[in-house]
Scaffold this motif. Sequence first.
Motif, short mmCIF file in Angstrom:
data_model
loop_
_atom_site.label_atom_id
_atom_site.label_comp_id
_atom_site.label_asym_id
_atom_site.label_seq_id
_atom_site.Cartn_x
_atom_site.Cartn_y
_atom_site.Cartn_z
N ALA A 1 0.84 -1.21 0.00
CA ALA A 1 0.00 0.00 0.00
C ALA A 1 0.87 1.26 0.00
CB ALA A 1 -0.92 0.00 1.21
N THR A 2 0.49 2.21 -0.85
CA THR A 2 1.24 3.46 -0.93
C THR A 2 0.49 4.62 -0.27
OG1 THR A 2 0.27 3.84 -3.10
CG2 THR A 2 2.46 2.81 -3.05
N SER A 3 -0.73 4.34 0.21
CA SER A 3 -1.51 5.34 0.93
C SER A 3 -2.24 4.62 2.08
CB SER A 3 -2.50 6.02 -0.02
OG SER A 3 -3.38 5.06 -0.56
N PRO A 4 -2.81 5.37 3.03
CA PRO A 4 -3.45 4.72 4.18
C PRO A 4 -4.50 3.68 3.77
CG PRO A 4 -3.22 7.06 4.58
CD PRO A 4 -2.84 6.83 3.15
N SER B 1 -9.14 6.51 4.99
CA SER B 1 -8.32 5.51 4.30
C SER B 1 -9.15 4.69 3.32
CB SER B 1 -7.71 4.55 5.33
OG SER B 1 -8.73 3.81 5.97
N SER B 2 -8.45 4.02 2.41
CA SER B 2 -9.10 3.00 1.58
C SER B 2 -9.41 1.82 2.50
CB SER B 2 -8.15 2.54 0.48
OG SER B 2 -7.78 3.63 -0.33
N ILE B 3 -10.41 1.02 2.13
CA ILE B 3 -10.77 -0.14 2.95
C ILE B 3 -10.89 -1.37 2.06
CG2 ILE B 3 -12.50 -1.17 4.50
CD1 ILE B 3 -13.41 1.66 5.21
N ILE B 4 -10.18 -2.44 2.44
CA ILE B 4 -10.28 -3.71 1.73
C ILE B 4 -10.62 -4.79 2.74
CG2 ILE B 4 -9.09 -5.42 0.30
CD1 ILE B 4 -7.30 -3.23 -0.77
N ILE C 1 -13.96 -2.13 -0.28
CA ILE C 1 -15.12 -1.45 0.32
C ILE C 1 -15.10 0.04 0.01
CG2 ILE C 1 -16.36 -1.01 2.50
CD1 ILE C 1 -16.17 -3.98 2.03
N ARG C 2 -13.89 0.64 0.09
CA ARG C 2 -13.78 2.07 -0.19
C ARG C 2 -12.40 2.30 -0.79
NH1 ARG C 2 -14.67 5.54 4.92
NH2 ARG C 2 -12.50 5.05 5.40
N GLN C 3 -12.38 3.00 -1.96
CA GLN C 3 -11.09 3.26 -2.61
C GLN C 3 -10.49 4.56 -2.16
OE1 GLN C 3 -11.91 2.57 -6.87
NE2 GLN C 3 -10.54 0.82 -6.64
#
Length: 195
Positions: free
Chosen positions: A89-92, A179-182, A193-195
């Motif tokens: 990951a390159t971002s939160p 943050s993004s959520i996987i 779930i959220r990009q």
Amino acid sequence: MPTQKNDALRHEIDAAAEVLRKGGLILYPTDTVWGIGCDATNEEAVARIYALKRSQNKKSMLVLCASADMTVRYVDRAPGIAFEVQEMATSPLTLILPGAAGVAANLIPEEGTLGVRIPDHEFCQGLLRRFGRPIVSTSANITGEPTPKRLPEIAREIVDGVDYVVNPRFEGRPTGKPSSIIAFTEDGGVKVIRQ
């Protein structure tokens, strides 16, 4: 000069960790936005956050962990792929992982999952290492209201409802957005779930 900053940072981390140890709530900066936090293993403290946010949505609360090693102590069925994704990951990025264990029961939704993020943030990392347990992180707003990005945007009710507000000088460079959520399943299934 750096020594002064390090001393101030250490002092701030110690003060926040002490509040967490006593079951208190903190308002603190993260790598994304300001959050309300508490000891993720303390059910009463978690209940206070729900009351402050006027929410009972267990899916709105995630925990911050210092590392993958800390994470696996609190989720016992996480697939290895989740940690590989975390590394890249390159971002939160928040991982929704199966098999939540060892955290407050009122943090765990029916599916038995736990949202976990490893923050790339000096203050958060220092606090997590000092405290030694996961810390709840949820946006510093009343449920349904906009997510505040900076301390001055946080509602007075939230500021007054916590036991300690971290000095904004330790804010770092937050992204200003959630943050993004996987989500991962035990067998390695993945859902964004959220990009």
